[in-house]
Design an enzyme around this catalytic site. Structure first.
Site, PDB file in Angstrom:
ATOM      1  CG  ASP A 229      -2.356   0.728   0.763  1.00  0.00           C
ATOM      2  OD1 ASP A 229      -2.322   1.872   0.448  1.00  0.00           O
ATOM      3  OD2 ASP A 229      -3.279   0.198   0.864  1.00  0.00           O
ATOM      4  CG  HIS A 252      -0.775   1.621  -3.503  1.00  0.00           C
ATOM      5  ND1 HIS A 252      -2.012   1.415  -3.189  1.00  0.00           N
ATOM      6  CD2 HIS A 252      -0.335   0.428  -4.169  1.00  0.00           C
ATOM      7  CE1 HIS A 252      -2.400   0.253  -3.462  1.00  0.00           C
ATOM      8  NE2 HIS A 252      -1.190  -0.311  -4.238  1.00  0.00           N
TER       9      HIS A 252
END
Ligand code: NAG
Length: 403
Positions: A229, A252
């Site tokens: 993430d 991310h």
């Protein structure tokens, strides 16, 4: 004459040498210092089997009873920590507790043991805590597989959380395979994170590397974050955040937001992201808000000297976030974004649109500054897209700005 000079300078050289050893390896001194609590003396065993949870609790309670700076020392070995731990600063007299960790702390393989506890190592209302070294192994793979299979799974535990705390130092720590977020600062002041490594699979859900919210004066230096993430997620109420020299990817990217989910929300002010690289990440630097009413805001952000290596969205502002398309009337975000500078952002985009600004139709992004951007897509010119964005361009910009 020569010999005399040599023998005279031997003593200072020896002193310098010894001082250097102590400076280079302060743990030699600290580990034998007066207020030194060895976890093993409290029943911990680095045998990879014995649960050492209670030794941590005892060590903390003992340290809190002392007033002088205290070291909790964890020697080499694999220590099972099967219970969620809370280190509370309430009723703690000690304002200088330092964990010096040489070993690896291991969470239970069965994710259900910690899965509903919120946090594995939780520091609450503490002052002057530091953690030096150590590997925290959250053993999250089982939980990720459960979540990916769409089964009913517990949310998982964040590996380390500091809440309502101040004067925190985290140095040279490694966080592996957390079930949920790796490291969280919530409601903290004056935090230094230095030389930290985070590692989890690119396919691990919700395993943000470092999450900061409602905190001021957090500095994150010289880190390497590979996860599934955000490398860093920056929540509402973050001010004076400094991130420098981070290698991010996979992951991310660095994200301000999601913001503006709540109607009343503290703003994000004065964020610097400097000299970082993003390799194979979903985003480079992102600002993201829900497309719904809010009084939140973002201002004074500097993104500087960033290298993109096949990042999918190297530069992105997205104010239309609305998963499941529910609760976003008209998809208008109330979050006001202003004074954001992108300076010397270079490298490659993995998608044709390297620079995307999709701002609120009601509150346009204002004073967005592009100062030296050089991003390519497959060695060719990349594209840009701007909606409701006002700003200025300095220096040379590739892709062309579209304000
Ligand atoms: C912005 O934050 C940095 C630390 O990240 C701090 O040194 C600086 O003083 C802050 N600037 C303002 C105007 O508060």
């Amino acid at each position: 004459m020569e010999t005399k000079v040599t023998s005279l300078s031997l003593k200072p050289i020896l002193i310098v040498f010894l001082t250097l050893i102590l400076v280079i390896n302060p743990q030699i001194v600290e580990a034998n210092g007066p207020n030194n609590i060895n976890l093993v003396s409290l029943g911990a065993k680095g045998d990879g089997i014995t649960d050492s949870s209670r030794a941590f609790t005892s060590a903390w309670n003992n340290a809190c009873g002392l007033r002088n700076p205290t070291i909790i020392f964890v020697p080499q070995g694999r220590y099972m920590v099967n219970s969620p731990l809370i280190f509370s600063g309430k009723n703690c007299n000690n304002k200088a507790i330092k964990f010096v960790i040489r070993g690896t702390l291991v969470a239970p393989t069965d994710f259900r043991v910690l899965g509903n506890s919120g946090t594995w190592f939780s520091f609450e209302d503490v002052t002057g805590v530091s953690i030096s070294g150590g590997v925290f192994d959250g053993q999250g793979a089982g939980l990720w597989a459960c979540k990916r299979a769409g089964k009913s799974c517990p949310p998982g535990a964040t590996t380390i959380r500091f809440s309502n705390s101040r004067n925190i130092i985290i140095n040279g720590l490694t966080s592996l395979n957390s079930q949920l977020y790796h490291i969280v600062f919530d409601g903290c002041t004056n935090v230094k994170v230095q030389g930290v490594k985070v590692s989890a699979s690119a396919a691990s859900p919700n395993t943000d590397g470092i999450h900061v919210q409602l905190s001021t004066g957090v500095t994150i230096m010289n880190t390497k974050i590979a996860t599934g993430d955000d490398c860093v997620s920056i929540g509402a109420g973050t001010t004076n955040l400094w991130i420098e020299n981070m290698a991010c990817g996979p992951g991310h990217g660095i994200s301000i937001g999601s913001l503006g989910k709540e109607l009343n929300e503290a703003g994000v002010v004065n964020v610097t992201v400097k000299s970082c690289s993003f390799t194979g990440t979903e985003n480079g630097v992102r600002i993201k808000s829900w497309g719904r009413p809010s009084n939140g805001f973002v201002r004074n952000v500097l993104f500087q000297h960033l290298t993109m290596v096949n990042a999918q969205n190297p530069i992105i502002i997205d104010q239309n976030y609305c998963p499941d398309e529910r609760g976003c009337p008209g998809k208008v975000s109330g979050v006001r974004i202003s004074d954001v500078t992108y300076q010397d952002i270079h490298g490659s985009s993995a998608t044709p649109i390297a620079m995307k600004f999709d701002c609120s139709s009601e509150y346009h992004c204002t004073n967005i500054n592009l100062d030296g951007v050089d991003l390519t897509f497959r060695n060719q010119e990349a594209g840009s897209s701007c909606i409701n964005t006002m700003g200025r361009i300095f220096g040379s910009i590739e892709p062309k700005g579209c304000f």
